[in-house]
Structures are given as structure tokens and as C-alpha cells.
Design a protein around this motif. Structure first.
Motif, mmCIF file in Angstrom:
data_model
loop_
_atom_site.group_PDB
_atom_site.id
_atom_site.type_symbol
_atom_site.label_atom_id
_atom_site.label_comp_id
_atom_site.label_asym_id
_atom_site.label_seq_id
_atom_site.Cartn_x
_atom_site.Cartn_y
_atom_site.Cartn_z
ATOM 1 N N LYS A 68 -0.190 -7.678 -2.282
ATOM 2 C CA LYS A 68 -1.046 -8.589 -3.021
ATOM 3 C C LYS A 68 -0.808 -8.424 -4.522
ATOM 4 N N SER A 69 -0.683 -9.554 -5.223
ATOM 5 C CA SER A 69 -0.492 -9.458 -6.661
ATOM 6 C C SER A 69 -1.849 -9.573 -7.347
ATOM 7 N N HIS A 70 -2.220 -8.551 -8.077
ATOM 8 C CA HIS A 70 -3.513 -8.571 -8.736
ATOM 9 C C HIS A 70 -3.384 -8.651 -10.241
ATOM 10 N N GLY A 71 -2.138 -8.864 -10.719
ATOM 11 C CA GLY A 71 -1.891 -9.068 -12.131
ATOM 12 C C GLY A 71 -2.523 -7.985 -12.983
ATOM 13 N N SER A 72 -3.364 -8.403 -13.914
ATOM 14 C CA SER A 72 -3.969 -7.423 -14.822
ATOM 15 C C SER A 72 -5.365 -7.016 -14.365
ATOM 16 N N ASP A 73 -5.678 -7.266 -13.083
ATOM 17 C CA ASP A 73 -6.993 -6.901 -12.575
ATOM 18 C C ASP A 73 -7.037 -5.405 -12.302
ATOM 19 N N PHE A 74 -7.423 -4.639 -13.353
ATOM 20 C CA PHE A 74 -7.423 -3.182 -13.228
ATOM 21 C C PHE A 74 -8.569 -2.659 -12.384
ATOM 22 N N SER A 75 -9.546 -3.557 -12.128
ATOM 23 C CA SER A 75 -10.696 -3.096 -11.343
ATOM 24 C C SER A 75 -10.368 -3.101 -9.847
ATOM 25 N N TYR A 76 -9.215 -3.663 -9.493
ATOM 26 C CA TYR A 76 -8.856 -3.734 -8.073
ATOM 27 C C TYR A 76 -8.359 -2.376 -7.575
ATOM 28 N N VAL A 77 -9.044 -1.840 -6.593
ATOM 29 C CA VAL A 77 -8.686 -0.530 -6.055
ATOM 30 C C VAL A 77 -7.766 -0.672 -4.851
ATOM 31 N N GLY A 78 -8.017 -1.668 -4.034
ATOM 32 C CA GLY A 78 -7.155 -1.891 -2.859
ATOM 33 C C GLY A 78 -7.787 -1.452 -1.562
ATOM 34 N N ILE A 79 -9.108 -1.412 -1.564
ATOM 35 C CA ILE A 79 -9.804 -0.977 -0.344
ATOM 36 C C ILE A 79 -9.484 -1.899 0.824
ATOM 37 N N ASP A 80 -9.292 -3.188 0.524
ATOM 38 C CA ASP A 80 -9.049 -4.150 1.604
ATOM 39 C C ASP A 80 -7.759 -3.854 2.379
ATOM 40 N N ALA A 81 -6.869 -3.039 1.775
ATOM 41 C CA ALA A 81 -5.613 -2.712 2.464
ATOM 42 C C ALA A 81 -5.857 -1.861 3.710
ATOM 43 N N ILE A 82 -7.058 -1.303 3.824
ATOM 44 C CA ILE A 82 -7.385 -0.498 5.006
ATOM 45 C C ILE A 82 -7.263 -1.349 6.275
ATOM 46 N N LEU A 83 -7.561 -2.642 6.131
ATOM 47 C CA LEU A 83 -7.496 -3.529 7.298
ATOM 48 C C LEU A 83 -6.071 -3.594 7.837
ATOM 49 N N GLU A 84 -5.114 -3.667 6.919
ATOM 50 C CA GLU A 84 -3.717 -3.729 7.324
ATOM 51 C C GLU A 84 -3.298 -2.403 7.969
#
Ligand SMILES: Nc1nc2c(ncn2[C@@H]2O[C@H](COP(=O)(O)OP(=O)(O)OP(=O)(O)O)[C@@H](O)[C@H]2O)c(=O)[nH]1
Ligand SMILES: [Mg+2]
Length: 385
Positions: free
Chosen positions: A43-59
Motif C-alpha cells: 500500500k502506498s501511503h505517501g507522506s502519511d507518517f501516522s500510518y502504522v500498518g496494522i491492517d497488514a495483519i489481515l494479509e
């Protein structure tokens, strides 16, 4: 979809969309047509530094589940000749694993005389599933049908015991083989009147140890009005006798679950028709029962409710059925067994201290518990309440 079949002797288009089902407990990987999930870092989150990536747990969970595969053990129970073996063949021949079966129009299903498990390894879109059906001999042939549920109860308890012994082993397997009965399909004869005392008693006992899904067998013998009336009568009788069938109201996790499960509870028992014969209807090959006045299509919801049953078991509620088996039914067996073993251990140890060993008797002969603290003898245990 590909599948292979194993046989052991012990001594299957989403029709639920009709009722708009999408169960919250459904495993992600079993949901049909879900969009391709994005992997870690995809996933490209660009400059969204607040994105941790918790949703990747689903994958991560999806990949793990794909590797492990799924297992489901279904048992069929009911009076002799109600079409239990036929319906299980229908399940295997229907969209669950149609490609696996070679048509054999001459083959007749023999009377089932012993408890028998048949496993099919099914693979669809990279997801593997081992579907095991435990076929049981029909009961009700004897003059005295008292205690005819005992062999079934024993089989269910034996599977819990096998699991428990494996679980409490010091060197237990990373993944315990699961032969526990996750769901029991109970066949009700299509009398059109009411439940027989034998069925009430059988289901009352079974419902305490396993998930039960009741079905009206050979529903082609009832008119649509008779079917509706019979279904309603059965629901009332189940309620009146305190028989809690799957999906049990008390285990609904949230209001969303309740709405979905209420719809199912209003449909139970499913009026099913079974067949393992294929016919050509309007240029399509269908599983059906050919009569003089037409062909009953077993997978057509306008004809019977087999497809609803199959979708409940496999498409929408498989994970929930397994969760309830593990967290409710197996759990109460486990607690009971461990309590019994502790009581036995206490008795044995106090006897052992107070009394000297009798002549030539070893500790093992005195019935000392195993290293894991659970005595191996369990024959006397009946997981009945
Ligand atoms: N009309 C009708 N007949 C059915 C249906 N399902 C099975 N049968 C017939 O009923 C007979 C018994 O079917 P089985 O599948 O052997 O029944 P069973 O419950 O396994 O019988 P046991 O092994 O003796 O307990 C066979 O002749 C089947 O073709 C159905 O849905 N409708
Ligand atoms: Mg049979």
C-alpha cells in the motif's frame, strides 16, 4: 476446484445472498469474491507518517490460513433410511467438490452399518479444506430404541478425549489433529405432524455436547404448505423442550450477528432433498431426483433448502461452528474431565499415604494418574447433562 477423497473406518453462486448473509465471524479467506488483499508494504501511503500498518495483519492471517488450510467435521444422525448417506453424497457431488466425482448411475447406497468417516481434500482458489463426513447407522429399527443415542454420544466424546489427551501431552504437537465433531446434522422424518419423543430425546442430549443443525429429510414428500407448517411446529417444539440448536441465541456475539442468525433461526429446520444422480435439465447437468411429473433439483432453492444448509456449513458459518465447538462444547468436556481427574488424583494420593501398598501391587495398578495428571481411563465418563 480440485479434490481428493480418503476413507477411514472406525468401528459443498452464494444462495445466501437471498437472505443477505455475510457473517461477521466468517473467515476472511472463505468470503467469496473478496478484492485481492494488499500485502505488507504494497500500500502506498505517501507522506502519511501516522500510518502504522496494522491492517497488514489481515494479509498475514490470510497467508497463514492459506498455508494451514481448513478442516470441518460433519456428522449425520437420524433414523434409518432417511437419506443421510445420500445427502452426504449430495454434499460432495454438489458445488463443494463436483469435479472430484465420477458419475456412476448404477451405484446404490448401501445401508450404513457402522460409524464411518469419509474425508475429501478440496482446493478452491488456493484455499485448501479437508471436509470430513461422519456417516452413522440409522436408529429406530429396534423394538426397544432406548439408549440408541449412546454409540453416537460415545463417538463424540471419544473425539474430545483424543483431542484432550493430545493437548495435555508435555510434548504436544504444534497443531493438534482435530477429529472433533464440529456439527451434527439431525434428520427429522417428514411426518408433517410433530417431533417424535425419540427425536426430542436424541436432540436434547446431542445439543448439550455438539452443534446440531436439524433438517427435514426427504422434503419432496411434503407439499409446500405441509413443509411450512411442519417447520413451524418443529421450531415451537424445540423451543418448548429447551433444545438449543445451531446457531444458538446465547452465543450471538453482537447485534449484527443476532440479525443474521435470527434469519437462519427462522428457516430452521432446512427442508432438504438429497440425490447423487445427475440429470440433464434445460441443457444443464443438475443433481436431482427424477419423478414421473418432473425432476427435483436439489441445488435449486425453489425446490428445496439443501443449498441453504450447504452455505451455512461451508460458506457463511464454518469458522463460527468450529469456534463454538472449541470454546463451548469441547471446553465443557475438558473442564469436566480435568475436574474428575483431580478428584481421582486426590483420592488416590490420600489412600496412598494412609494405607500401605497391598501385596505385590504396583503404583500403576493402584490407578496413579499419568504424568500429565489426567487418568487415562475415561470409559465411565458420559458427557451428558
Ligand atoms: N424421496 C426421497 N428419497 C430419498 C431422499 N434421499 C434419499 N432417498 C432414498 O432413501 C433411501 C435411503 O437412503 P440412504 O441415504 O441410504 O438413507 P440412510 O439414512 O443413510 O439409511 P441408513 O444407512 O439405513 O441409516 C434410498 O433409496 C434413497 O435413494 C430424498 O431426499 N427424497
Ligand atoms: Mg446410511
Amino acid at each position: 476446484m480440485a479434490s481428493t477423497c480418503e476413507l477411514h473406518n472406525h468401528n459443498q453462486e452464494n444462495l445466501w445472498s437471498e437472505v443477505n448473509l455475510s457473517h461477521s465471524n466468517m473467515s476472511e479467506s472463505t468470503k467469496p469474491h473478496h478484492p485481492p488483499p494488499q500485502g505488507k508494504g504494497e500500500k502506498s501511503h505517501g507522506s502519511d507518517f501516522s500510518y502504522v500498518g496494522i491492517d497488514a495483519i489481515l494479509e498475514q492471517m490470510r497467508r497463514k490460513a492459506m498455508k494451514q488450510g481448513f478442516e470441518l467435521n460433519i456428522m449425520v444422525v437420524g433414523q434409518s433410511g432417511l437419506g443421510k448417506s445420500t445427502l452426504m453424497n449430495t454434499l460432495f457431488k454438489s458445488k463443494v467438490s463436483r469435479k472430484s466425482v465420477q458419475p456412476d448411475p448404477e451405484e446404490r447406497i448401501p445401508k450404513t452399518i457402522e460409524i464411518k468417516s469419509i474425508s475429501h481434500n478440496i482446493e478452491e482458489k488456493g484455499v485448501r479444506m479437508k471436509l470430513t463426513v461422519i456417516d452413522t447407522p440409522g436408529f429406530g429399527d429396534q423394538i426397544n430404541n432406548e439408549n440408541c443415542w449412546q454409540p453416537i454420544m460415545k463417538f463424540i466424546n471419544d473425539q474430545y478425549e483424543v483431542y484432550l489427551q493430545e493437548e495435555i501431552n508435555i510434548n504436544r504437537k504444534k497443531r493438534i489433529p482435530d477429529s472433533r465433531v464440529h456439527c451434527c446434522i439431525y434428520f427429522i422424518p417428514p411426518t408433517g405432524h410433530c417431533l417424535r419423543p425419540l427425536d426430542v430425546e436424541f436432540m436434547r442430549r446431542l445439543s448439550k455436547v455438539v452443534n446440531i443443525v436439524p433438517v427435514i429429510a426427504k422434503a419432496d414428500t411434503l407439499t409446500l404448505e405441509e413443509r411450512d407448517y411442519f417447520k413451524q411446529t418443529i421450531r415451537e417444539e424445540l423451543r418448548a423442550n429447551g433444545i438449543d440448536v445451531y446457531p444458538q441465541k446465547e452465543f450471538d456475539e453482537d447485534p449484527e450477528d443476532r440479525v443474521i442468525n435470527d434469519k437462519i433461526r427462522e428457516m430452521i429446520p432446512f427442508a432438504v432433498v438429497g440425490s447423487d444422480h445427475e440429470y440433464q435439465v434445460n441443457g444443464k447437468r443438475i443433481l436431482g431426483r427424477k419423478t414421473k411429473w418432473g425432476t427435483i433439483e436439489v441445488e435449486n432453492i425453489a425446490h428445496c433448502e439443501f443449498a441453504y444448509l450447504r452455505d451455512l456449513l461451508i460458506r457463511t458459518h464454518m469458522q463460527n461452528i468450529k469456534d463454538i465447538t472449541g470454546s463451548i462444547h469441547y471446553e465443557s468436556y475438558r473442564v469436566r474431565r480435568l475436574n474428575e481427574s483431580n478428584a481421582l488424583f486426590t483420592t488416590v494420593s490420600s489412600d496412598h499415604v494412609l494405607q500401605p501398598k497391598t501385596n505385590g501391587q504396583s503404583e500403576e495398578q493402584l490407578g496413579a494418574p499419568q504424568a500429565n495428571g489426567v487418568a487415562a481411563q475415561h470409559e465411565a465418563l458420559s458427557h451428558e447433562m
